[in-house]
Design a protein around this motif. Structure first.
Motif, PDB file in Angstrom:
ATOM      1  N   GLY A 178      -6.739   0.352   1.310  1.00 57.29           N
ATOM      2  CA  GLY A 178      -6.550   1.008   0.048  1.00 57.29           C
ATOM      3  C   GLY A 178      -7.490   2.091  -0.399  1.00 57.29           C
ATOM      4  N   GLU A 183       1.669   5.949  -7.179  1.00 58.84           N
ATOM      5  CA  GLU A 183       0.480   6.212  -7.961  1.00 58.84           C
ATOM      6  C   GLU A 183       0.429   4.767  -8.686  1.00 58.84           C
ATOM      7  OE1 GLU A 183       0.163   9.995  -9.392  1.00 58.84           O
ATOM      8  OE2 GLU A 183       0.353  11.081  -7.581  1.00 58.84           O
ATOM      9  N   LEU A 243      -6.653   5.119   1.800  1.00 58.48           N
ATOM     10  CA  LEU A 243      -5.773   5.869   1.024  1.00 58.48           C
ATOM     11  C   LEU A 243      -6.066   6.102  -0.383  1.00 58.48           C
ATOM     12  CD1 LEU A 243      -2.612   3.666   2.231  1.00 58.48           C
ATOM     13  CD2 LEU A 243      -3.228   5.614   3.150  1.00 58.48           C
ATOM     14  N   ASP A 244      -7.248   6.145  -0.829  1.00 58.07           N
ATOM     15  CA  ASP A 244      -7.697   6.564  -2.335  1.00 58.07           C
ATOM     16  C   ASP A 244      -6.854   5.792  -3.145  1.00 58.07           C
ATOM     17  OD1 ASP A 244      -9.308   7.703  -3.922  1.00 58.07           O
ATOM     18  OD2 ASP A 244      -7.986   9.302  -4.269  1.00 58.07           O
ATOM     19  N   ILE A 245      -6.718   4.376  -2.723  1.00 64.92           N
ATOM     20  CA  ILE A 245      -6.090   3.491  -3.792  1.00 64.92           C
ATOM     21  C   ILE A 245      -7.054   2.230  -4.240  1.00 64.92           C
ATOM     22  CG2 ILE A 245      -4.070   1.605  -4.051  1.00 64.92           C
ATOM     23  CD1 ILE A 245      -2.630   3.365  -1.859  1.00 64.92           C
ATOM     24  N   LEU A 249       0.773  -1.285   0.011  1.00 65.35           N
ATOM     25  CA  LEU A 249      -0.192  -0.076  -0.030  1.00 65.35           C
ATOM     26  C   LEU A 249       0.898   1.367   0.208  1.00 65.35           C
ATOM     27  CD1 LEU A 249      -2.721  -1.234   2.482  1.00 65.35           C
ATOM     28  CD2 LEU A 249      -2.983  -0.372   0.128  1.00 65.35           C
ATOM     29  N   GLU A 250       1.957   1.294   0.765  1.00 65.30           N
ATOM     30  CA  GLU A 250       2.799   2.443   0.803  1.00 65.30           C
ATOM     31  C   GLU A 250       3.445   2.591  -0.591  1.00 65.30           C
ATOM     32  OE1 GLU A 250       5.775   1.240   4.044  1.00 65.30           O
ATOM     33  OE2 GLU A 250       4.329   1.914   5.778  1.00 65.30           O
ATOM     34  N   ALA A 287       2.233   1.616  -3.550  1.00 61.36           N
ATOM     35  CA  ALA A 287       1.296   2.034  -4.450  1.00 61.36           C
ATOM     36  C   ALA A 287       0.915   3.298  -4.305  1.00 61.36           C
ATOM     37  CB  ALA A 287       0.011   1.207  -4.174  1.00 61.36           C
ATOM     38  N   GLU A 288       0.727   3.835  -3.066  1.00 50.74           N
ATOM     39  CA  GLU A 288       0.523   5.563  -2.703  1.00 50.74           C
ATOM     40  C   GLU A 288       1.729   6.145  -2.938  1.00 50.74           C
ATOM     41  OE1 GLU A 288      -1.392   7.890   0.861  1.00 50.74           O
ATOM     42  OE2 GLU A 288       0.487   6.337   1.478  1.00 50.74           O
ATOM     43  N   GLN A 289       2.719   5.952  -2.866  1.00 55.51           N
ATOM     44  CA  GLN A 289       3.995   6.728  -3.243  1.00 55.51           C
ATOM     45  C   GLN A 289       4.197   6.762  -4.818  1.00 55.51           C
ATOM     46  OE1 GLN A 289       7.765   5.048  -1.571  1.00 55.51           O
ATOM     47  NE2 GLN A 289       9.010   6.581  -2.858  1.00 55.51           N
TER      48      GLN A 289
END
Length: 140
Positions: A74, A30, A77-79, A23-24, A26-28
């Motif tokens: 997710g 995008e 975190l808007d993923i 998740l980190e 994917a967030e980093q």
């Protein structure tokens, strides 16, 4: 750097840490995130009118719940997380799914539920690392 990330889970503590790392990442970056749970057909029989059918169905439902938890994390975190629950040999299914989605990164726990705690890497993780042909992040 990463456009598509795959995380595999079996619900173990290491797999939960792997989900956090995925998740980190994917967030980093995008990145698109996929999560997979494999019902191990070497441990659980394929559903067929037998006494083990209920156990297999329970494992699949548990896997769906684990995947839902990753998807919920997710969403916070808007993923968007695409989930896949399937049956087979875990390392084979993980590698095949990574190939299917052309994952830039596969994220796994150091070892899962089926592995005794200790210094040695889990067999599924070891096989994925050796055969995936792509970067694999191993969470401890």
């Amino acid at each position: 750097m990463y456009d598509t990330i795959l995380v595999a889970t079996d619900g173990s503590a290491d797999a939960n840490r792997a989900a956090t790392h995925a998740l980190e990442q994917a967030e980093q970056h995008e990145a698109e995130l996929h999560a997979i749970f494999v019902v191990d057909t070497d441990r659980y029989a394929e559903p067929a009118l037998s006494s083990t059918e209920l156990e297999t169905i329970e494992i699949e439902e548990w896997g769906d719940q684990e995947l839902s938890e990753i998807a919920d994390r997710g969403e916070e975190l808007d993923i968007a997380v695409t989930t896949q629950c399937c049956h087979g040999k875990p390392y084979v299914e993980i590698i095949n799914y990574a190939d299917k989605i052309d994952a830039d990164l596969v994220v796994l726990g150091y070892h899962g539920h089926s592995h005794a705690k200790g210094e040695q890497i889990g067999s599924v993780t070891d096989r994925v690392v050796q055969n995936a042909g792509r970067p694999v992040l191993v969470a401890t």
